[in-house]
Design an enzyme around this catalytic site. Sequence first.
Site, mmCIF file in Angstrom:
data_model
loop_
_atom_site.group_PDB
_atom_site.id
_atom_site.type_symbol
_atom_site.label_atom_id
_atom_site.label_comp_id
_atom_site.label_asym_id
_atom_site.label_seq_id
_atom_site.Cartn_x
_atom_site.Cartn_y
_atom_site.Cartn_z
ATOM 1 N N THR B 100 0.942 -1.213 -0.075
ATOM 2 C CA THR B 100 0.105 -0.226 0.189
ATOM 3 C C THR B 100 0.929 1.374 -0.059
ATOM 4 O O THR B 100 0.376 2.322 -0.658
ATOM 5 C CB THR B 100 -0.971 -0.206 1.269
ATOM 6 O OG1 THR B 100 -1.733 -1.214 1.151
ATOM 7 C CG2 THR B 100 -1.913 1.185 1.210
ATOM 8 N N ASP B 177 0.419 -6.765 4.914
ATOM 9 C CA ASP B 177 -0.362 -8.098 5.443
ATOM 10 C C ASP B 177 0.647 -9.173 5.989
ATOM 11 O O ASP B 177 0.397 -9.790 6.872
ATOM 12 C CB ASP B 177 -0.992 -8.589 3.940
ATOM 13 C CG ASP B 177 -2.582 -8.055 4.226
ATOM 14 O OD1 ASP B 177 -2.624 -6.924 4.772
ATOM 15 O OD2 ASP B 177 -3.197 -8.590 3.611
ATOM 16 N N LYS B 255 0.761 -8.504 12.770
ATOM 17 C CA LYS B 255 -0.428 -7.483 12.592
ATOM 18 C C LYS B 255 -1.636 -8.028 13.090
ATOM 19 O O LYS B 255 -2.296 -9.029 12.762
ATOM 20 C CB LYS B 255 -0.359 -7.545 10.954
ATOM 21 C CG LYS B 255 -1.457 -6.605 10.463
ATOM 22 C CD LYS B 255 -1.725 -6.447 9.080
ATOM 23 C CE LYS B 255 -2.605 -5.221 8.374
ATOM 24 N NZ LYS B 255 -2.596 -5.382 7.030
#
Lengths: 445, 445
Positions: B100, B177, B255
């Site tokens: 991202t 991720d 995460k």
Amino acid sequence: MYSEDITKAMASGGIAVGDTVSVKGGNISVEGELMPKTEAGNDGTLIIKLKSGYNIGIVFGEGVSISRVSARSAPAAFPFTKPKANTRLPNVTVLWTGGTIGSKIDYRTGGVYMTVKPEELLYYVPELSGIANISINHLFGTSSEDLTHLEWQKIAEETAKAINGGARGVVITHGTDTMHYTASALGFMLKNLNAPVVLTGSQRSSDRGSSDAFLNLTCAMHLAAKSDVAEVGICMHASSSDDRLSFIRGVKARKMHTSRRDAFRPINDRPLAMVRHNGDISYTNQYRRVAQGRSPEVEVSGKFEPKVALIKAYPGSEPGVIDYYTGKGYRGIIIEGTGLGHTPVSIEHEGRSWLPYIKRAVDGGAVVGMTSQCLYGRVHRNVYKNLRLLSNAGVVYCEDMLPETAYVKLGWLLGNYSGDRAAELLCRNVAGEINERVSIDEFLD
Amino acid sequence: MYSEDITKAMASGGIAVGDTVSVKGGNISVEGELMPKTEAGNDGTLIIKLKSGYNIGIVFGEGVSISRVSARSAPAAFPFTKPKANTRLPNVTVLWTGGTIGSKIDYRTGGVYMTVKPEELLYYVPELSGIANISINHLFGTSSEDLTHLEWQKIAEETAKAINGGARGVVITHGTDTMHYTASALGFMLKNLNAPVVLTGSQRSSDRGSSDAFLNLTCAMHLAAKSDVAEVGICMHASSSDDRLSFIRGVKARKMHTSRRDAFRPINDRPLAMVRHNGDISYTNQYRRVAQGRSPEVEVSGKFEPKVALIKAYPGSEPGVIDYYTGKGYRGIIIEGTGLGHTPVSIEHEGRSWLPYIKRAVDGGAVVGMTSQCLYGRVHRNVYKNLRLLSNAGVVYCEDMLPETAYVKLGWLLGNYSGDRAAELLCRNVAGEINERVSIDEFLD
């Protein structure tokens, strides 16, 4: 076995394991019960259980002596007599299923076994009889890792029977490892619930000084006897101190620590209530209330499809496992994806894209649901291109539902509905498992 | 496509998506860039990107008008010129892998695509050039769910090359991720590491007003340029505010939220350091330090056995999946068990005990490791009888190691050592992944 030195000293003093002994030496002087050497322990260290319930280890070195104070007494006949019913107190049924709360240390191995009789715990926690008239129903004495949907069904049936038979609330004692799975199953299986159903357990066995069993059971009893929450929840310590316990909606609860007493946390939710030892209950979330007046009987919608799998996606993960499950007749698969709900989908890494496998499973009639291994937060079916690819392949994005809850829910849905209807309901709230919006405050707290 | 009403208004005003427009009506008056309708959005709602970077939606109802302020300008030639090297600043290499942080919203779909050129981000964050002389190495433009051990090896090699070539530190931009999987892999693969290796990314794409890309990159650069931590770690927001970032040991990071900027948390560990935007670094844990003077070259121990699986045990879980993997030649399996490290073992539920399957896998030469789905805390091989049964069957209990880290570690061990040696090393600390003791303060915080 203890070391040769200790064995000799025991023999010469006529001491057996289980006797009360006095150990002296240097600046040490303690009295307590001689425990057996634990499997992992050093054989030259005496293990003494103090009256406080704690064990200490004393190296049996130079200048240390051991003598017998009294022989191990034969266990007395159990002194429990059931208290008389107090018509001014509500009736609460305790369903006993096993777990650490029903266990003791085994002297031979140092391990924990399921040996406590339910009445024994009531004897040790006399205040329970001041909260409610208690009936105990001993269902199993099982470690929670060995429970399956068969036991979930039995617990659901006994819960409904107790409430329909007049119990104001139900307390379920349960091993902690899979307590949140069972609580989720009950959340889906119990229809027209009109009473608090409170699961509790303990992280330390009840013969240890630091056991959380007593406080957990007391607070669970307060909730069952007094609260107006018509939901299934878990009552355990809210922090490492003993000042308050939380009551967490079962479908939103997760065991987040292997050993701490406050291991259970609500994920993407607030606790339903906080409870204190004195019975003070403060409500901290919205909840389904116990209806006033006559209400329909509690029913059990207990059917469950065991052919549902929970699998994890990760870098390098093998999508062929989906074929493995569908080949065995599995009708549902919950994926614990990464981040917002990803699996590998790249075609550059030959054979590692999950897309064709998922498509094949969905086309064959299986329901495939997506959750996140992050646990906190919400999956999303269209922020990234790869998410849309999965969504277009028929993956159902399960909002802010926990992977474990989604697994239980899908088994329950496929037990009771067609595949199409199950897929529809999987991402819609049925029993509090999906929150429309999650406050930002509810992360790791 | 927008609604017919909006399409008509656009046509009559000569307005195209991407133009700067003015929208007025009632008490609304805004100016900004007209965005396309998103896939999920209502087609009667105009989406306007404000100068702040935020999008707002305005229902195109009665009394609302839209007019063009200026046409969409053709993108200017990119104005970036590489700053001259400042010999007083340290050299830092940025390895660009995608995610991202390297993405923008695609106007056609509202989705996020990997389109940012690395230079573009440096242009938008000019202060980076005041921290270090930066070389950018564009390795991939990949969503992190599609990375595999092949990319981990490439990143490890380029990291070693950069450090051996004189870089004082390395920053790796990466999708969030699976950032913790990559960070773990680098932690095991890089030998004689003598420089900070800092992974960073963002939870919001860098063309959004709320993007965390700039601050994350700045703080990661400070760490690479100044810190004396000779370890691989993750630098991301420590809380939802912008006041400080944490630097978390890669093998202990996870995460824990799908979308929050402070999604990364150390599990069973403290952060290595806290970092502020101004470059202040405070160390908050023990760590391996950058050695002074000459040190041996960084080497890459990059071999990896991809035939390792990470599987979850839960009530009703199917142990036959172990046979599935070993049948495909898998040499290692990490189990995410319940609580202290359980699988179902009861013989009462026919076919659901994992014991015979695990025994068969171990006897066949596979390494089977146990972690906990609780994530926090430590597995234990002998508190309960069922744990001892598993341990006696040859299961390696992985202490307080995360399941994801154990998976990466076992792949790495089996790539470099015999099965027996891999089993031995799996439960011993190699790169900070196992803590001897964990402080009680490190739970959910």
